[in-house]
Enzyme design. Structure first.
Site, PDB file in Angstrom:
ATOM      1  N   SER A   1      93.393  36.826 -54.134  1.00 43.22           N
ATOM      2  CA  SER A   1      92.761  38.037 -54.632  1.00 43.22           C
ATOM      3  C   SER A   1      92.206  37.849 -56.039  1.00 43.22           C
ATOM      4  O   SER A   1      91.339  37.019 -56.269  1.00 43.22           O
ATOM      5  CB  SER A   1      93.766  39.191 -54.561  1.00 43.22           C
ATOM      6  OG  SER A   1      93.167  40.428 -54.817  1.00 43.22           O
TER       7      SER A   1
ATOM      8  N   ASP B   1      86.786  41.816 -56.680  1.00 42.10           N
ATOM      9  CA  ASP B   1      87.655  40.701 -57.044  1.00 42.10           C
ATOM     10  C   ASP B   1      87.429  39.559 -56.059  1.00 42.10           C
ATOM     11  O   ASP B   1      86.521  39.615 -55.225  1.00 42.10           O
ATOM     12  CB  ASP B   1      89.115  41.140 -57.091  1.00 42.10           C
ATOM     13  CG  ASP B   1      89.605  41.694 -55.759  1.00 42.10           C
ATOM     14  OD1 ASP B   1      88.762  42.107 -54.941  1.00 42.10           O
ATOM     15  OD2 ASP B   1      90.824  41.708 -55.529  1.00 42.10           O
TER      16      ASP B   1
END
Length: 450
Positions: A104, A241
Site C-alpha cells: 500500500s 497510494d
C-alpha cells in the site's frame, strides 16, 4: 509471538520479513483452510493474483502462484492492478480466492499479501488465525492432472476500468483534474477512467519502474500534487497510494481534502439521491469530530469502528449501510465495491463536483474540522501501549485537561511498528502540546532495548 496478520494482511520488509518461502507457505495454508471451510464453490478452484509495481512483487508473485498451483488451484495472473481491482475481479470472475501483493502506502522495500475470499471480500480474523496456525503443516500434495494450471488474464485492467466508469452517476466533462498515481498500481487505470468520463486529465507520477512507488508522491506526499494543480490551473487534484485503495484530494486553491471531508461530500450526495441507506455513514475512531457534527446537522448518523477498512466493511455489511471510510482516504462504496477503492472514490467525488457545478472547496467546507494532531512514535513496543501504567495516567491527565473540547486516542499501528498518538483540541496549539507530551511518555515508557 505476534500475529503475522495486521489490520490489512501480512506486511514487512520484502525478502527479510516477507520472504518467498513465507509467501508460498501462506498461499498453501490459505488454500487448505478455505477448502476445508467449504469456501470453494467448485471441485477445482480458481485464484486471481495481482500485484503493485514493486520490484519484490515479481518474486513474491511467483511464490504465491507456485503455492496455489501446487495446492491444486488454477491461477489467473492479472499483473499490476489496484487492490480493489483484484477484489472486484475475484467476484466478477467467480474465483474462489484472490491474492494481492502490495504494501500500500509503505516505502518500496516493504511488501505485503492480502487475501480475498469468494466475492472479493477480505478474510475475517478467525480465518486469518487459522491460516497462520496451519503454516508449514504436512499435507498430501496433488500430482499429475490434479495440480493447478497458471494463465495470464490481460483483460483485467479493461474489465476494472469499465466497471468504475459504469458506476459513475454523472460525467466529468469540463473538469480539469490532476491525478497523482504514486508510481503505483493505478498508473494506467486511474487516468483512463477519468478520461473516458470526459475529464481533462493530467497524470503525474504515472511511470512506475519497480523502485519509485510512493517515493515523494501519492497520498502520503501531497506537495507535488499541490504544485501541479497550481501549475496546470486545475479544478482539483486526486492522490492515490501505491495500491490505489486510498483517495485524497486537493482543491483548486491547494487545500487538502482528506477522507473525512470526502466521506461528508459523498454522504450528502447519496442522501440527496436516496442511496444513503438508513441515513448512516460508517467511520473510524480516528475520524475528526467535525465530520460527526456536519453529519448530525444533516440528519445523518455516524457509526464508529476500529481503525481499518475491514472493520468499516464489517459494520456496513452487518447493518446494510452503503457508505463508510477512514480519514486516510479509504472509502467504501458498497454498492460498487467490496473494499476501499481510491479510483472509484475519486470518480464519485468528481461526479458530484460536475453535477453541482460547485468547487471542491465549497463542497468540502461542510466539515469544520477540530484541530487534530497525529504523532507516530517508532522504536517502541506497541503491544504494551494499552497496559502501561504511566501511559494510562498520562492519557487520563490529558483527557481531564481537554474536557469536552477535545479527545485523545492512542493505538498501535496495524501495518507499521509504531504507536499512533492522536489528539483533538479546541486550538491547534493545545493539540500539538498535548500530543507531544503523550508521545514523550510513550517513547520513554515503551522504547525497545537496542
Amino acid at each position: 509471538m505476534a500475529s503475522l496478520f495486521g489490520t490489512d494482511g501480512v506486511r514487512g520488509l520484502a525478502n527479510v520479513d516477507l520472504t518467498a518461502e513465507l509467501a508460498l507457505d501462506l498461499s498453501v495454508a490459505a488454500a487448505h483452510v478455505l477448502a476445508e471451510a467449504g469456501a470453494f464453490g467448485v471441485e477445482r478452484p480458481t485464484a486471481v493474483v495481482g500485484r503493485d509495481p514493486r520490484a519484490s512483487g515479481e518474486f513474491l508473485e511467483a511464490a504465491v502462484v507456485a503455492g496455489l498451483a501446487s495446492a491444486g488451484l488454477d491461477v489467473l495472473r492479472v499483473g499490476v492492478l489496484p487492490t480493489p481491482a483484484v477484489a472486484f475481479l475475484t467476484g466478477r470472475l467467480n474465483a474462489d480466492l484472490g491474492v494481492m501483493l502490495s504494501a500500500s502506502h509503505n516505502p518500496m522495500p516493504d511488501n505485503g499479501i492480502k487475501f480475498f475470499a469468494r466475492g472479493g471480500h477480505k478474510l475475517d480474523d478467525a480465518i486469518e488465525d487459522a491460516i497462520e496456525a496451519r503454516l508449514r503443516e504436512p499435507w498430501k500434495r496433488p500430482t499429475g492432472a490434479a495440480v493447478g494450471r497458471v494463465h495470464d488474464y490481460p483483460e483485467g485492467v479493461e474489465t476494472y476500468v469499465a466497471h468504475v466508469v459504469g458506476s459513475a452517476p454523472y460525467r466529468l466533462d469540463g473538469l480539469k483534474v490532476v491525478v497523482d498515481c504514486a508510481h503505483g498500481a493505478a498508473y494506467e487505470a486511474a487516468p483512463e477512467v477519468l478520461r473516458r468520463l470526459g475529464a481533462d486529465v493530467v497524470a503525474i507520477c504515472a511511470e512506475p519502474d519497480g523502485l519509485n512507488i510512493n517515493a515523494g508522491c501519492g497520498s502520503t506526499h501531497l506537495d507535488l500534487l499541490i504544485q501541479a494543480v497550481a501549475e496546470h490551473g486545475a479544478d482539483v487534484g486526486i492522490a492515490h497510494d501505491g495500491d490505489a485503495d486510498r483517495c485524497l484530494a486537493v482543491d483548486a486553491d491547494g487545500q487538502v481534502v482528506d477522507g473525512d471531508r470526502i466521506l461528508a461530500v459523498l454522504a450528502l450526495a447519496m442522501q440527496e439521491q436516496g442511496r444513503l441507506r438508513h441515513d448512516t455513514v460508517v467511520a473510524t475512531v480516528m475520524s475528526n469530530e467535525g465530520l460527526r457534527l456536519a453529519m448530525q446537522a444533516a440528519g445523518i448518523t455516524v457509526v464508529d469502528t476500529a481503525v481499518g477498512d475491514r472493520y468499516v466493511l464489517e459494520a456496513m455489511k452487518d447493518h446494510g449501510y452503503a457508505l463508510g471510510g477512514e480519514q486516510s482516504g479509504h472509502v467504501i462504496l458498497l454498492d460498487h465495491s467490496t473494499t476501499g477503492d481510491g479510483v472509484l472514490t475519486a470518480t464519485h467525488l468528481l461526479a458530484q463536483m460536475s453535477h453541482t457545478g460547485r468547487p471542491l472547496s465549497e463542497l468540502a467546507g461542510v466539515v469544520e474540522k477540530l484541530p487534530q494532531v497525529l504523532v507516530n512514535v517508532g522504536g517502541v513496543d506497541k503491544r504494551r501501549v494499552a497496559s502501561d501504567h504511566n501511559i494510562r495516567e498520562a492519557v487520563a491527565a490529558a483527557e481531564a485537561e481537554l474536557g469536552h473540547t477535545g479527545r485523545v486516542l492512542l493505538r498501535p499501528s496495524g501495518t507499521e511498528p509504531l504507536v499512533r498518538v492522536m489528539v483533538e483540541a479546541a486550538t491547534a496549539e493545545q493539540a500539538e502540546a498535548v500530543a507531544k507530551q503523550l508521545a514523550d511518555v510513550v517513547r520513554s515508557s515503551l522504547t525497545l532495548a537496542e
